[in-house]
Scaffold this active site. Sequence first.
Site, PDB file in Angstrom:
ATOM      1  N   CYS A 109      33.035  47.790  43.976  1.00 50.41           N
ATOM      2  CA  CYS A 109      34.328  47.634  44.983  1.00 50.41           C
ATOM      3  C   CYS A 109      34.101  46.910  46.149  1.00 50.41           C
ATOM      4  O   CYS A 109      32.931  47.095  46.971  1.00 50.41           O
ATOM      5  CB  CYS A 109      34.877  49.193  45.430  1.00 50.41           C
ATOM      6  N   GLU A 110      35.005  45.984  46.553  1.00 53.03           N
ATOM      7  CA  GLU A 110      34.587  44.785  47.685  1.00 53.03           C
ATOM      8  C   GLU A 110      34.856  45.814  48.965  1.00 53.03           C
ATOM      9  O   GLU A 110      34.377  45.144  50.019  1.00 53.03           O
ATOM     10  CB  GLU A 110      35.241  43.693  47.537  1.00 53.03           C
ATOM     11  N   HIS A 111      35.370  46.776  49.082  1.00 50.98           N
ATOM     12  CA  HIS A 111      35.819  47.328  50.138  1.00 50.98           C
ATOM     13  C   HIS A 111      34.634  48.379  50.588  1.00 50.98           C
ATOM     14  O   HIS A 111      34.574  48.722  52.060  1.00 50.98           O
ATOM     15  CB  HIS A 111      37.149  48.084  50.318  1.00 50.98           C
ATOM     16  N   HIS A 112      33.754  48.790  49.504  1.00 49.36           N
ATOM     17  CA  HIS A 112      32.783  49.857  49.958  1.00 49.36           C
ATOM     18  C   HIS A 112      31.449  49.400  49.452  1.00 49.36           C
ATOM     19  O   HIS A 112      30.471  50.008  49.558  1.00 49.36           O
ATOM     20  CB  HIS A 112      33.181  51.377  49.712  1.00 49.36           C
ATOM     21  N   GLN A 150      39.996  46.308  41.321  1.00 49.12           N
ATOM     22  CA  GLN A 150      40.390  46.340  40.085  1.00 49.12           C
ATOM     23  C   GLN A 150      41.338  45.484  39.651  1.00 49.12           C
ATOM     24  O   GLN A 150      41.407  45.080  38.441  1.00 49.12           O
ATOM     25  CB  GLN A 150      40.481  48.028  39.830  1.00 49.12           C
ATOM     26  N   HIS A 178      36.234  54.923  40.306  1.00 47.10           N
ATOM     27  CA  HIS A 178      35.546  54.234  41.618  1.00 47.10           C
ATOM     28  C   HIS A 178      34.899  55.278  42.324  1.00 47.10           C
ATOM     29  O   HIS A 178      35.261  56.356  42.725  1.00 47.10           O
ATOM     30  CB  HIS A 178      36.832  53.705  42.431  1.00 47.10           C
ATOM     31  N   CYS A 180      33.840  55.163  45.331  1.00 47.91           N
ATOM     32  CA  CYS A 180      34.301  55.173  46.696  1.00 47.91           C
ATOM     33  C   CYS A 180      35.278  56.333  46.815  1.00 47.91           C
ATOM     34  O   CYS A 180      35.714  56.579  47.870  1.00 47.91           O
ATOM     35  CB  CYS A 180      34.674  53.791  47.302  1.00 47.91           C
TER      36      CYS A 180
HETATM   37 ZN   LIG Z   1      36.382  51.204  47.612  1.00 54.48          ZN
END
Ligand SMILES: [Zn+2]
Length: 221
Positions: A109-112, A150, A178, A180
Site C-alpha cells: 500500500c502506497e499510504h503505509h 488497490q 491490507h 495497514c
Molecule cells: Zn495503507
Amino acid sequence: MDIEKIEIIGDQHLPTSLETPLHPNAFDPSDDEKIETIQYHFQKIMEALGLDLSDDSLSGTPYRFAKMYVKELFYGLNPKNRPKISTFSNKYGYKKMLVEKDINIDSSCEHHFLPIIGKAHIGYIPKGKVIGLSKINRLVDYYSHRPQVQERLCLQIMKDLQQTLGTEDVIVVVNAEHLCVSSRGIKDKNSTTTTMEYGGVFEDSIYRNEFLALVADDVKR
Ligand SMILES: [Zn+2]
C-alpha cells in the site's frame, strides 16, 4: 501538506490517478545508486528509532532493506522490468470467455508501505490475439510490485491487457487483505477489499455475471 490531510488520505486510501505518480527523473539514477541512497536514509531511520547499528544482527539491515525495495518489492516501478509478452494469433478461433483465477497478489500500500496480499481473477474474450497464460500472472506480478492503491492496481492490469490483447473485452477482480487495516489502525483481521474493473462486453451484466459465477467461490475465499 498538513498532518491532518496526510492522515485522511492514508486512512481512506484515496487514489489520485491511473498512472503511478513518478517524478520526471525517476530512472536517471541506476539501481545501485538507488540502493546506496536508500541504505543511507534507512540507516538514519533505524538510528532515529534508537537502534544500535553496530550490533551484528542490525548492521546489514539498511543494505538488505534497500536492495529488497529496489530489486524485489518495487521492481515494477521501472517500465524496463515489464515482462516481455509475445502474442499469438488466435488460431483456434476461440471466441468464448477465458478465465484465469487465483493469481497471487503480493503488493504494498502506497499510504503505509505495508503488504497487500490477495488474489486476482481475470477474464477476457479473445479477438485476433492470445497470450500465454503465465504471462497474465507475470503482468499481475509486475503491476503489484509498486507502491499501490488497490483500485489503481486493478485498472493498470486491465488497461495493459486491453492494449496487449487488442480488445476492450477484459475484466479484472482483485480481492485482498491490507496489512495497514489488519495490523494497525482499525486492526480488523478478517475484512478484505474487492475491486473490479471491466470494459467492452463486460459492461453488459450478462457477461459480467457469467464471469462472476465462475470466480464466485474464489472471491469469497
Ligand atoms: Zn495503507
